[in-house]
Scaffold this motif. Sequence first.
Motif, PDB file in Angstrom:
ATOM      1  N   THR A  53       0.825  -1.221   0.000  1.00  0.00           N
ATOM      2  CA  THR A  53       0.000   0.000   0.000  1.00  0.00           C
ATOM      3  C   THR A  53       0.850   1.258   0.000  1.00  0.00           C
ATOM      4  N   LEU A  54       1.964   1.215   0.711  1.00  0.00           N
ATOM      5  CA  LEU A  54       2.765   2.441   0.780  1.00  0.00           C
ATOM      6  C   LEU A  54       3.372   2.765  -0.588  1.00  0.00           C
ATOM      7  N   LEU A  55       3.891   1.746  -1.259  1.00  0.00           N
ATOM      8  CA  LEU A  55       4.454   1.969  -2.599  1.00  0.00           C
ATOM      9  C   LEU A  55       3.383   2.551  -3.517  1.00  0.00           C
ATOM     10  N   ARG A  56       2.210   1.941  -3.492  1.00  0.00           N
ATOM     11  CA  ARG A  56       1.157   2.409  -4.398  1.00  0.00           C
ATOM     12  C   ARG A  56       0.689   3.813  -4.020  1.00  0.00           C
ATOM     13  N   GLY A  57       0.602   4.058  -2.707  1.00  0.00           N
ATOM     14  CA  GLY A  57       0.192   5.386  -2.258  1.00  0.00           C
ATOM     15  C   GLY A  57       1.215   6.435  -2.674  1.00  0.00           C
ATOM     16  N   TYR A  58       2.483   6.104  -2.457  1.00  0.00           N
ATOM     17  CA  TYR A  58       3.564   7.045  -2.796  1.00  0.00           C
ATOM     18  C   TYR A  58       3.518   7.389  -4.291  1.00  0.00           C
ATOM     19  N   LEU A  59       3.294   6.362  -5.110  1.00  0.00           N
ATOM     20  CA  LEU A  59       3.276   6.597  -6.558  1.00  0.00           C
ATOM     21  C   LEU A  59       2.013   7.351  -6.975  1.00  0.00           C
ATOM     22  N   ARG A  60       0.893   7.026  -6.357  1.00  0.00           N
ATOM     23  CA  ARG A  60      -0.346   7.757  -6.697  1.00  0.00           C
ATOM     24  C   ARG A  60      -0.155   9.243  -6.384  1.00  0.00           C
TER      25      ARG A  60
END
Length: 582
Positions: A32-39
């Motif tokens: 989730t953090l990777l995806r959140g950071y990229l979003r």
Amino acid sequence: WEAASHMPFSRARIGSFFQERSVLRNPFLEDTLLRGYLRRHLPQEAALSDLCAFGERVVNEVDEWGRECEVTPPRLVHFDPWGCRVDHIVTSPAWKRMKDLSAQEGLVAIGYERSFGEWSRVYQMSKLYIFSPSSGLYTCPLAMTDGAAKVIQSIGASWPVDEAYSRLTTRQPERFWTSGQWMTERQGGSDVGSGTETVAVPQSDGSYKLHGFKWFTSATDADMTLTLARVQDTTGATTTGSRGLSLFYAEVSRDEGGRLRGIEVQRLKDKLGTRQMPTAELLLDGLPAHRLSEEGRGVASIANMLTITRIHNSVSAAAAMRRVVQLARDYATRRSAFGKLLKDHPLHMQTLARMEVETRGAFLLVMDVCRLLGREESGMATQLDTHLLRLLTPVVKLYTGKQAVAVVSEGLESFGGQGYIEDTGLPGLLRDAQVLSIWEGTTNVLSLDVLRCVARSSGMVLHAYFTHVKSLLAGASSVSSLAPAVNTVDGALSELQKFVEVAATRAPTYLELAARDLAYSLARIYTGALLIDHACWKGASPSDTYAALRWCEQDLCPVVTKQAKGCYDPSTPPLDAALVYD
Ligand code: UCC
Ligand code: FAD
């Protein structure tokens, strides 16, 4: 027989319970953090869908190859059947597939294509972060390849390195080259200025021949290398120390008889981990080479490579933490003890949550350095960004390298005895993590690099650091749920600022003794600010806030805590020595 068939244990029966194994799922979707950071920073669909598809490929294809690399380590064949010296490093088919995959997926190329502008490095490193724990350590040659491309780009990709540059950065598997980084000799890997004995003998055509012995050369199946040597003058004399070192480019090639040109592979290292990858000792006996730097500017010229490989190292460290957490949390939904699943034991969950906090912190610190690198390379960097990149590169490498060992070790324990069993694949994670704090500069050497860059910038890098952390905190000033974390980071930052002012007036040994704790303080405070900043983002979740609060419960500024206890006083070195040798 009748009775035996009702016995749960008999010769043909080994019991009916078999523990379900943990399952690796798409590391992009699971994070989730990777995806959140990229979003938040790189919401382009093309990047996100590529990462998602690559995550599937990692699970369905690549992870098995990584395992194959581990169980089929490279071996060295010195002689052919007829007694001729060939020095073939035989690698597994999976290792070769990793090379092709790396080209196809653009694992180096993305950093140079710059399709996503200043976020290209974040994109590239996100991909490597997903890849790393399944890569069979192929991330090692990729790091050095990226570093070599960076050095070549910085000096200009013209003859004799134009072809090499295009091969290092291509997406075509059949053209793709990897590079080595041969710095370490027997006398010194940290102190290369004193330790390098290799000499470069000038040739009439302007090229050189290298003679020396390189003590550690990783991924030695590389197509080329960058290396350091001392140019001999007409009398055969060389300049000692760092000022005598120049940077050289050499191709690894074979003559018509199949012999390596100017190289003998002495042996492959027998290593704790990184066994998937060949690490060799090399005798350079007339290796044809070209000088890339001015004479005596070898260390400064290879520094670009060090920056890149240290960032790759940090990506791998954060990725190792993420992988073990991902597997451990899955396992906790499958394994029962004392009548309930591990996930329902609060103490087990607390352990995993602490690992998660470390992993999140490492991820944000690493990605922030990638962001800074991307800004610098796309011409967007402010002076503050440039200072931060210089300061944070050794900081992120040393901090994440150490934390990876701690988190992965804890992760193994969360599998109980199975965490210690080789063919689960888990022990390899720990063995491979252990190298992350050794190569590319040990923790102490990098702590001293922090002092070096502070001194050489007359404190400007620290000024940039304080300014940036304050600006990150300012954005969170109105968020009440984060107030405890903001106050802690703010307090630690003020303490650190006072320490720096006092330390500047003390003898150099004082700072040297404080170097490691200073680097840790820089890492923890900065990471705290990043976690807070991320938790303030509109797409953040309550878990992001919780992670920031938990991170800030630790001693964020150990250098001040230790200073107060007199740890850096002039009386300590003799006491330390007396204690060690008691
Ligand atoms: O381990 C290796 C490969 C492993 C495999 C790859 C894995 C990648 C990750 C994969 C993940 C799975 S290769 C070997 C790595 N070796 C090291 O890292 C060496 C560690 N030692 C140091 O870093 C030392 O601090 C030295 C060698 C840099 C110290 O050398 P000197 O000559 O004593 O240093 P000086 O005199 O302080 O600096 C010389 C010049 C200066 O520039 P000028 O002359 O313009 O003032 C420094 O500012 O070099 C500059 N310099 C730097 N510049 C030195 N270090 C840096 C730096 N880090 N960044 C920018
Ligand atoms: P030393 O420099 O002897 O250090 C020993 C200890 O002393 C360390 O703990 C260090 O922190 C400490 N120390 C040293 N100086 C100081 C100081 N001034 N103050 C305080 N403490 C200090 N090298 C390459 O060039 N290319 C490669 O491809 C490569 N691959 C490697 C692969 C593996 C698996 C390993 C393990 C190493 C590899 N290396 C490679 C070598 C690696 O970079 C060096 O081992 C590393 O830089 C440390 O150097 P050293 O071994 O000489 O240790």
